[in-house]
Motif scaffolding. Structure first.
Motif, PDB file in Angstrom:
ATOM      1  N   ALA A 272       0.831  -1.197   0.000  1.00  0.00           N
ATOM      2  CA  ALA A 272       0.000   0.000   0.000  1.00  0.00           C
ATOM      3  C   ALA A 272       0.872   1.257   0.000  1.00  0.00           C
ATOM      4  CB  ALA A 272      -0.932  -0.006   1.205  1.00  0.00           C
ATOM      5  N   VAL A 273       1.961   1.229   0.763  1.00  0.00           N
ATOM      6  CA  VAL A 273       2.875   2.364   0.805  1.00  0.00           C
ATOM      7  C   VAL A 273       3.537   2.586  -0.548  1.00  0.00           C
ATOM      8  CG1 VAL A 273       5.104   3.148   1.726  1.00  0.00           C
ATOM      9  CG2 VAL A 273       3.319   2.343   3.284  1.00  0.00           C
ATOM     10  N   THR A 274       4.104   1.524  -1.144  1.00  0.00           N
ATOM     11  CA  THR A 274       4.803   1.715  -2.419  1.00  0.00           C
ATOM     12  C   THR A 274       3.843   2.138  -3.523  1.00  0.00           C
ATOM     13  OG1 THR A 274       4.662  -0.694  -2.775  1.00  0.00           O
ATOM     14  CG2 THR A 274       6.716   0.176  -1.882  1.00  0.00           C
ATOM     15  N   GLU A 280       1.057   9.218  -5.654  1.00  0.00           N
ATOM     16  CA  GLU A 280       1.173  10.581  -5.133  1.00  0.00           C
ATOM     17  C   GLU A 280       2.352  11.345  -5.717  1.00  0.00           C
ATOM     18  OE1 GLU A 280      -0.211  13.695  -2.636  1.00  0.00           O
ATOM     19  OE2 GLU A 280      -1.097  11.740  -3.104  1.00  0.00           O
ATOM     20  N   PHE A 281       3.451  10.637  -6.038  1.00  0.00           N
ATOM     21  CA  PHE A 281       4.686  11.338  -6.368  1.00  0.00           C
ATOM     22  C   PHE A 281       5.196  11.075  -7.784  1.00  0.00           C
ATOM     23  CE2 PHE A 281       4.603  10.907  -1.749  1.00  0.00           C
ATOM     24  CZ  PHE A 281       4.769  12.233  -1.367  1.00  0.00           C
ATOM     25  N   THR A 282       4.397  10.448  -8.639  1.00  0.00           N
ATOM     26  CA  THR A 282       4.732  10.308 -10.053  1.00  0.00           C
ATOM     27  C   THR A 282       3.506  10.682 -10.874  1.00  0.00           C
ATOM     28  OG1 THR A 282       4.016   8.014 -10.475  1.00  0.00           O
ATOM     29  CG2 THR A 282       6.171   8.316  -9.416  1.00  0.00           C
ATOM     30  N   ASP A 283       3.720  10.834 -12.161  1.00  0.00           N
ATOM     31  CA  ASP A 283       2.612  11.161 -13.069  1.00  0.00           C
ATOM     32  C   ASP A 283       2.111   9.923 -13.799  1.00  0.00           C
ATOM     33  OD1 ASP A 283       2.829  13.890 -12.441  1.00  0.00           O
ATOM     34  OD2 ASP A 283       4.427  14.161 -13.925  1.00  0.00           O
ATOM     35  N   ALA A 284       2.489   8.761 -13.320  1.00  0.00           N
ATOM     36  CA  ALA A 284       2.196   7.515 -14.035  1.00  0.00           C
ATOM     37  C   ALA A 284       0.734   7.123 -13.918  1.00  0.00           C
ATOM     38  CB  ALA A 284       3.073   6.396 -13.493  1.00  0.00           C
ATOM     39  N   GLY A 312      -7.310   4.753  -6.939  1.00  0.00           N
ATOM     40  CA  GLY A 312      -7.880   4.917  -8.272  1.00  0.00           C
ATOM     41  C   GLY A 312      -7.072   4.220  -9.344  1.00  0.00           C
ATOM     42  N   THR A 313      -6.600   3.013  -9.049  1.00  0.00           N
ATOM     43  CA  THR A 313      -5.737   2.311  -9.993  1.00  0.00           C
ATOM     44  C   THR A 313      -6.544   1.508 -11.007  1.00  0.00           C
ATOM     45  OG1 THR A 313      -5.565   0.218  -8.792  1.00  0.00           O
ATOM     46  CG2 THR A 313      -4.132   1.997  -8.082  1.00  0.00           C
TER      47      THR A 313
END
Length: 666
Positions: A272-274, A280-284, A312-313
């Protein structure tokens, strides 16, 4: 990610036909291309899973002077920064691959380059200037590397099956290796379960000259502070440092790839963290993959769905049944190349198949967090046992056991007398392995199944391992000792191998592990034990560092280790045919490892209960018997003659012996 193989000969020219057979055995590790290098004494082979610089990153690779060659399996995630340093020192590059950085780093720093690498690797460097072949493995053993003597030559490879392509490599099981498996769940490097086959220890390199392997040289090993020491007690400052380093480590592993990268989502805090960092920290556009079970006792689908909705994956999962595990287990053992005491690798094999079928060949996972940040129950058990050892008469002893296993249906609380007996044995506060004695003693009961001769002359595996602990371990606290033991046994030999690399690469998928980043490990190693486990709250610092990214129900959820149904997939109406084949009296006699009467009695007991009411120990016995029997059939019996995939047609050949076979550098 790739497969590597090679030969160093003392007399004859290295045999290219043998090298190609070795590469063929590794075709699943590298389906995107292959190549080899050969001169008068060394041959290096490579099968490629193209991740970085797919056009120019062909291997084996050399520098501009063509006197240092490398074949490499893995990733060096800080290769961009190292490349800039080396360019400033005058090195010229013709590719954008991390492989070429290895070549120039060796030219510049020699063996000192390994401690500069932040990544996961197994590699072979052939230095023509000194006639030395160097084999090296990453800090914690993410990537495998084996070697064996075969007559007057040394052969090495990513997997044992490639070594067995050489008919001069002896095929046989090793009693010491089996003894280690039946104590620690895995053989401990340099030992393997195969006689005459060794593995490079994690965090070391060996120098080979004229086919002779030198003593291992250590470039890294786990270190911990003195008891009561460590960094400052500022919990929030340490949480901030962990957050910063883990964000950087995850971004490195997600962004440094020329192909899309997915992520595993298990339902626990680590993945969950990764996954949360990636969102949160990439635009992927984040794609996640989960493993579910048809049996509700093992299924974590509710928690996986919670996190997938939060992020929201684009989410996919595979639902695994008891029958699925039974059907794929032979293939799982063939890739694991070791006895398995649990079926847990089988669902991981099916999960990586889903990843590959979905068009991905790289995933970020949460492995390593439990070892580095103290998440396993065995660490909490160690806390309780240390408490008991210090104050045997404390009235709080019984209450401490009740807090250990809230997730387990058949937990020790339901049998208080058993719990007191199990956790209260061998309470010597000076014992460096106090944390692991109950686990090792329980697993060692499997050795009673062994036929005569298999235990004769075998040294005490636990005593041997404790004897290898660093001298400074006597000054560590109990948690640090337990972490060292776990990082030396279960992590490289089972979690990263049987459940990790082997199940991923069986389907040509690369796993990346942010929690095993060199900077994350360095920080975790110097943290006070009391900040990793606060009371009995495991991974407390990780929860504090990322509570803003996680739903409260994920943060507050008790640690539930990954488990899979065991014996139920091998018995009953859906039992696969292979079970009867490998456990027939003739097959058991041929392998000679187990007492036939014990095998027969165990399987009858499993059938009567349909595999569902067995004790944890009996479940381990069933998996152990079946996997050892399969291993014997596949590698020493009729199965070893199976037809392999078609030999590769190398796209890059650098043959200094036969110039007509060479291809130009692209």
């Amino acid at each position: 990610m790739c497969g590597i193989a090679g030969i160093q000969s003392q007399s004859d020219l290295p045999d290219t036909d043998l090298l190609l057979r070795m590469m063929t055995a590794l075709s699943h590790r590298g389906p995107d291309g292959s190549g080899y290098y050969r001169d008068e004494s060394v041959a290096l082979g490579h099968t490629r899973l193209a991740i970085i610089d797919p056009g120019l990153g062909v291997q084996p690779m050399c520098g501009e002077r063509e006197d240092v060659w490398v074949t490499f399996n893995g990733e060096i995630f800080n290769y961009v920064e190292l490349r800039a340093q080396l360019a400033d020192r005058g090195h010229d590059f013709r590719t954008h691959s991390d492989t070429e950085v290895i070549v120039h780093a060796w030219e510049e720093w020699g063996p000192g380059c390994f401690e500069r690498f932040n990544g996961q690797w197994a590699l072979a460097i052939w230095d023509r200037r000194t006639s030395e072949l160097v084999l090296c493995r990453d800090r914690l053993g993410v990537r495998p590397l084996y070697h064996a003597s075969a007559g007057d030559r040394l052969v090495f490879a990513s997997e044992v099956k490639a070594l067995f392509a050489d008919p001069q490599v002896v095929r046989g099981l090793d009693p010491l290796g089996l003894d280690q498996v039946f104590t620690f769940w895995s053989a401990v490097a340099p030992r393997t379960v195969f006689a005459g086959v060794s593995q490079v220890r994690p965090g070391t390199y060996v120098v080979c000259r004229d086919g002779v392997v030198g003593e291992p040289q250590t470039f890294w090993q786990p270190t911990f502070p003195e008891r009561g020491g460590g960094s400052s007690d500022d919990l929030d400052a340490h949480a901030g440092q962990l957050r910063e380093r883990l964000i950087h480590a995850t971004r490195l592993r997600f962004e440094r790839s020329d192909f899309p990268v997915g992520a595993y989502l298990s339902g626990g805090i680590d993945s969950a963290v990764t996954a949360g960092i990636i969102r949160e920290f990439t635009d992927a556009d984040l794609h996640t993959f989960s493993l579910r079970f048809a049996d509700a006792e093992y299924d974590e689908g509710e928690h996986q769905a919670t996190m997938a909705r939060r992020l929201g994956t684009s989410h996919r999962d595979v639902v695994v049944s008891h029958r699925d595990i039974g059907e794929v287990f032979p293939e799982v053992v063939r890739h694991a190349e070791t006895p398995l005491l649990r079926t847990a690798p089988a669902p991981m094999f099916l999960l990586s198949r889903l990843v590959r079928d979905s068009g991905y060949k790289v995933v970020v996972t949460g492995e390593g967090s439990d070892e580095v940040l103290a998440g396993y129950d065995i660490f909490r058990e160690a806390r309780v046992r240390e408490f008991w050892a210090r104050d045997p008469g404390a009235p709080q002893r019984a209450r401490a056991i009740e807090l250990l296993y809230p997730w387990l249906g058949r937990n020790p609380n339901q049998a208080p007398a058993f719990a007191r007996g199990f956790f209260g044995r061998n309470l010597d506060p000076a014992d460096l392995a106090l944390s692991h004695r109950p686990r090792w003693d329980s697993t060692s009961s499997l050795k009673a199944m062994l036929a005569g001769g298999w235990s004769e002359g075998v040294s005490d595996a636990a005593a041997d391992l404790v004897g290898r602990m660093p001298a400074e371990a006597s000054g560590w606290d109990g948690l640090s000792r337990a972490q060292w033991l776990e990082m030396s046994t279960l992590l490289p030999g089972y979690i990263l191998a049987s459940q990790g690399d082997r199940m991923l690469m069986a389907n040509s998928v690369e796993g990346r592990f942010p929690f095993l980043d060199a900077d994350v490990i360095e920080l975790a190693g110097r943290l006070p034990a009391r900040q990793k486990i606060l009371g009995l709250d495991e991974k407390h610092l990780l929860k504090r560092a990322f509570r803003d990214l996680l739903p409260p129900e994920i943060v507050a959820r008790p640690k539930q280790p990954y488990r899979a149904p065991d014996a139920s997939g091998f018995v009953g109406v859906d039992a696969p045919d292979w079970v009867a084949d490998v456990t027939s009296p003739e097959a058991v006699d041929a392998a000679g490892v187990f007492k036939p009467v014990v095998v027969r009695s165990l399987l009858e007991k499993a059938r009567r209960s349909r595999g569902r009411a067995l004790s944890h120990t009996d479940s381990m016995r069933v998996s152990a018997v079946l996997s050892v029997q399969l291993l014997h059939e596949q590698f020493m019996g009729h199965g070893h003659a199976r037809v392999l995939a078609r030999p590769p047609h190398p796209t890059a050949v650098f043959d200094l012996v036969d110039s007509q076979r060479s291809t130009a550098w692209r």
